[in-house]
Design an enzyme around this catalytic site. Structure first.
Site, PDB file in Angstrom:
ATOM      1  N   LYS A 205      25.760  28.734  49.671  1.00 31.44           N
ATOM      2  CA  LYS A 205      25.657  27.240  49.151  1.00 31.44           C
ATOM      3  C   LYS A 205      26.022  26.360  51.046  1.00 31.44           C
ATOM      4  CE  LYS A 205      26.787  22.745  47.670  1.00 31.44           C
ATOM      5  NZ  LYS A 205      28.209  22.597  46.349  1.00 31.44           N
ATOM      6  N   GLU A 211      32.935  36.151  54.258  1.00 28.93           N
ATOM      7  CA  GLU A 211      33.130  37.690  53.546  1.00 28.93           C
ATOM      8  C   GLU A 211      31.719  37.852  53.335  1.00 28.93           C
ATOM      9  OE1 GLU A 211      35.204  35.055  51.920  1.00 28.93           O
ATOM     10  OE2 GLU A 211      36.203  35.892  50.706  1.00 28.93           O
ATOM     11  N   GLY A 265      28.634  25.243  43.363  1.00 27.90           N
ATOM     12  CA  GLY A 265      28.566  26.935  43.203  1.00 27.90           C
ATOM     13  C   GLY A 265      28.897  27.159  42.204  1.00 27.90           C
ATOM     14  N   ARG A 266      29.351  27.229  41.246  1.00 30.34           N
ATOM     15  CA  ARG A 266      29.514  28.193  40.564  1.00 30.34           C
ATOM     16  C   ARG A 266      28.775  27.312  38.776  1.00 30.34           C
ATOM     17  NH1 ARG A 266      34.098  24.486  41.439  1.00 30.34           N
ATOM     18  NH2 ARG A 266      34.586  23.024  40.506  1.00 30.34           N
ATOM     19  N   GLU A 351      38.107  27.813  37.962  1.00 26.30           N
ATOM     20  CA  GLU A 351      38.230  26.821  39.343  1.00 26.30           C
ATOM     21  C   GLU A 351      37.502  25.629  38.872  1.00 26.30           C
ATOM     22  OE1 GLU A 351      34.660  28.048  42.070  1.00 26.30           O
ATOM     23  OE2 GLU A 351      36.703  28.595  43.331  1.00 26.30           O
ATOM     24  N   HIS A 382      40.736  48.853  21.858  1.00 24.43           N
ATOM     25  CA  HIS A 382      41.923  49.677  22.533  1.00 24.43           C
ATOM     26  C   HIS A 382      42.492  49.496  23.497  1.00 24.43           C
ATOM     27  CE1 HIS A 382      39.780  51.802  19.318  1.00 24.43           C
ATOM     28  NE2 HIS A 382      38.376  51.359  19.204  1.00 24.43           N
ATOM     29  N   LYS A 505      41.744  30.734  52.468  1.00 27.14           N
ATOM     30  CA  LYS A 505      40.884  30.597  53.288  1.00 27.14           C
ATOM     31  C   LYS A 505      41.570  30.613  55.041  1.00 27.14           C
ATOM     32  CE  LYS A 505      37.216  29.018  50.619  1.00 27.14           C
ATOM     33  NZ  LYS A 505      36.232  28.496  50.190  1.00 27.14           N
TER      34      LYS A 505
END
Ligand code: F6P
Length: 539
Positions: A205, A211, A265-266, A351, A382, A505
């Site tokens: 965005k 990254e 974004g999410r 977030e 398990h 950041k």
């Protein structure tokens, strides 16, 4: 209204005291209609919340609390495109991405529905060109592999949906996802790919996320090595709200698909960020995904709170967190293809609602988002389920279960269903040491009944649907989106910013500069300085 909140919170607090000893199993025993009373359906989802520690009186106060926090007004404001993301002065309109074609939305005088449709038309062109083989790489070969380069919301939604809908993949292209800046991530994908047949989608965005930018540069160098002279244009598509940054990177202007500030974004898998999904399953299935979400939007917008799935899910979460003391909750899908759902929901809920300051700039009065964790049933039975059965903490669980799976070999789905229902039942009923007394155990020296007993009374929700389709997936994800919004309203926080991620950041950039210069800054704490010095010595 604050007086009303305080009164309702006080009522809930004293009401909660009784629920510390009240057993849900007794409520089932005393009321044959309990399950019916506490089950609602919408958009193909059946939501059974009867195994929670609550009754009609609890729900009544919880729904009054939502109302007292202005849920109706806030919901109307969101759907009307008001800038409810106040700290960023933005509207929150992911619902516009899946609105029905005959329902047009305007924002700041602009018809955003037309913009949404135009982007979908461009997505359709790209999907068709790639799928029919007319989108060619630098030496004329068709594209066979698509790599999504993105992180957070530009990664988790497409990854979740591509995996969840794998039975609907059209088969023309293989999808890959690279998110981590750890070079091992991209390297392991590139090792198996042919440059001339590979298309990269740079999904960001902001188009500044370090990254993603580094992964995009690495992909570019990998392509450049294979074709030093040819144009790389056919190998890159960008999806971003900052198109000028994508073209400056070198992506052809007509291969930059826009998204907008009013899509977080999410909440973005419904936008062009969903291109990998459309490339995998085709545009028709992608439209079904949107339609499932739209059906949940409509339900959320119109249903009474007492019948409203997102509101009920949210308020039960608030009951467990703020009044019964749960610090976390687990999401456990009994559907292999939903393996990425817990990670997706972690970003969505944590977030969005991991906040400590209210919209009025005050410290929040109670805990906000609980820690969300989870994993796939039956695998996690398990692993961590031991803690749910016999640990000391209250951990509510969302069980998610399809009633049918046409892709499952004989016997598997029966066993899966039996396990899901058994876990929810066992967590509620538990078993006492007394009920185990007198049974023959192998080791007489140890008081085994005590060790084998479980307290039970762990709350859980059960979400059932017929089978996992694009439509169901859309409805399920929209359910959790709106749940997150409702909780944010009650906690009086802004669910749509994420300022907390900024400090890390910034510090990473400072450290990166120091690594480049080969120097350890003396402004760091001793631990950071020592680790950086070790790294520089080893580098
Ligand atoms: O750092 C957090 C975040 O901003 C998320 O909210 C977002 O989904 C992710 O980074 C990726 O951002 P972008 O799409 O701008 O690269």
């Amino acid at each position: 209204m604050t007086g009303t909140h305080d009164r309702l919170r006080a009522e809930l607090t004293s009401h909660a005291a009784a629920w510390r000893t009240q057993r849900t199993t007794d409520l089932f025993a005393n009321d044959a209609t309990r399950q019916l009373k506490f089950t609602r359906e919408a958009a193909g989802l059946v939501f059974d919340y009867s195994k929670n520690r609550l009754d009609e009186a609890t729900l009544k106060i919880l729904l009054e609390l939502a109302e007292a926090h202005g849920l109706r007004q806030r919901l109307t404001a969101m759907f009307a495109g008001e800038p409810i993301n106040r700290t960023e002065q933005r509207a929150v309109l992911h619902i516009a991405l899946r609105a029905r074609r005959d329902h047009s939305l305007t924002l700041g005088g602009e018809n955003i529905s037309l913009q949404v449709e135009a982007v979908k038309a461009r997505m359709r062109q790209i999907v068709e060109a790639v799928q029919e083989g007319s989108w060619l790489g630098f030496d004329g070969q068709r594209i066979t592999n698509v790599v999504n380069l993105g992180i957070g919301g530009s990664h988790l939604g497409p990854l979740l949906a591509c995996t969840a809908l794998r039975e609907d993949h059209q088969g023309q292209v293989n999808l890959h996802f690279v998110s981590n800046v750890d070079g091992g991530d991209i390297a392991q994908h590139l090792a198996h790919l042919v440059p001339a047949q590979t298309l990269f989608i740079i999904a960001s965005k902001s188009f500044t996320t370090p990254e993603t930018m580094l992964n995009a540069r690495t992909a570019e160098q990998w392509l450049r090595k294979a074709c030093p002279s040819a144009s790389l244009a056919p190998h890159f598509i960008a999806i971003t709200a900052r198109p000028e940054r994508a073209t400056a990177f070198g992506v052809a202007a007509d291969q930059v698909l826009p998204m907008w500030d009013w899509v977080g974004g999410r909440f973005s898998l419904w936008s062009a960020i969903g291109l990998p999904i459309a490339l995998a399953v085709g545009m028709t299935h992608f439209e079904h995904l949107l339609a499932g979400a739209e059906e949940m939007d409509h339900h959320f917008h119109t249903a009474e709170w007492a019948d409203n799935l997102p509101v009920l899910l949210a308020m039960i979460g608030i009951w467990n967190t703020n009044f019964l003391g749960a610090e976390s909750f687990a999401v456990v899908p009994y559907e292999e293809r939903l393996q990425h759902l817990p990670a997706y929901l972690q970003q969505l809920e944590m977030e969005s609602n991991g906040k400590r300051v209210t919209l009025n700039n005050e410290a929040v009065a109670s805990h906000t988002a609980p820690i969300l964790w989870g994993g796939l049933g039956t695998n996690v039975q398990h692993a961590f389920f031991q803690l749910l059965h016999q640990g000391t903490r209250l951990v509510p669980v969302d069980f998610i279960l399809p009633l049918h799976n046409p892709h499952s070999p004989p016997g598997h789905h029966d066993m899966l269903v039996a396990n899901c229902l058994a876990q929810a039942e066992a967590l509620m009923t538990g078993r006492t040491a007394t009920s185990l007394e007198g049974q023959a155990f192998e080791d007489d020296d140890i008081d085994l009944p005590l060790h084998r007993a479980s307290p039970g009374n762990q709350p859980s929700n059960l979400l059932l649907f017929d089978r996992l389709t694009p439509h169901t997936l859309g409805a399920l994800l929209a359910l959790y989106e709106h749940k997150t919004f409702v909780q944010g309203v009650v906690w009086e926080i802004n669910s749509f910013d994420q300022w907390g991620v900024e400090l890390g950041k910034e510090l990473a950039q400072t450290l990166l500069d120091e690594i480049a210069a080969g120097e350890v800054g003396d402004h760091h704490d001793g631990s950071t300085r020592a680790a950086l010095a070790r790294y520089l010595a080893r580098r």
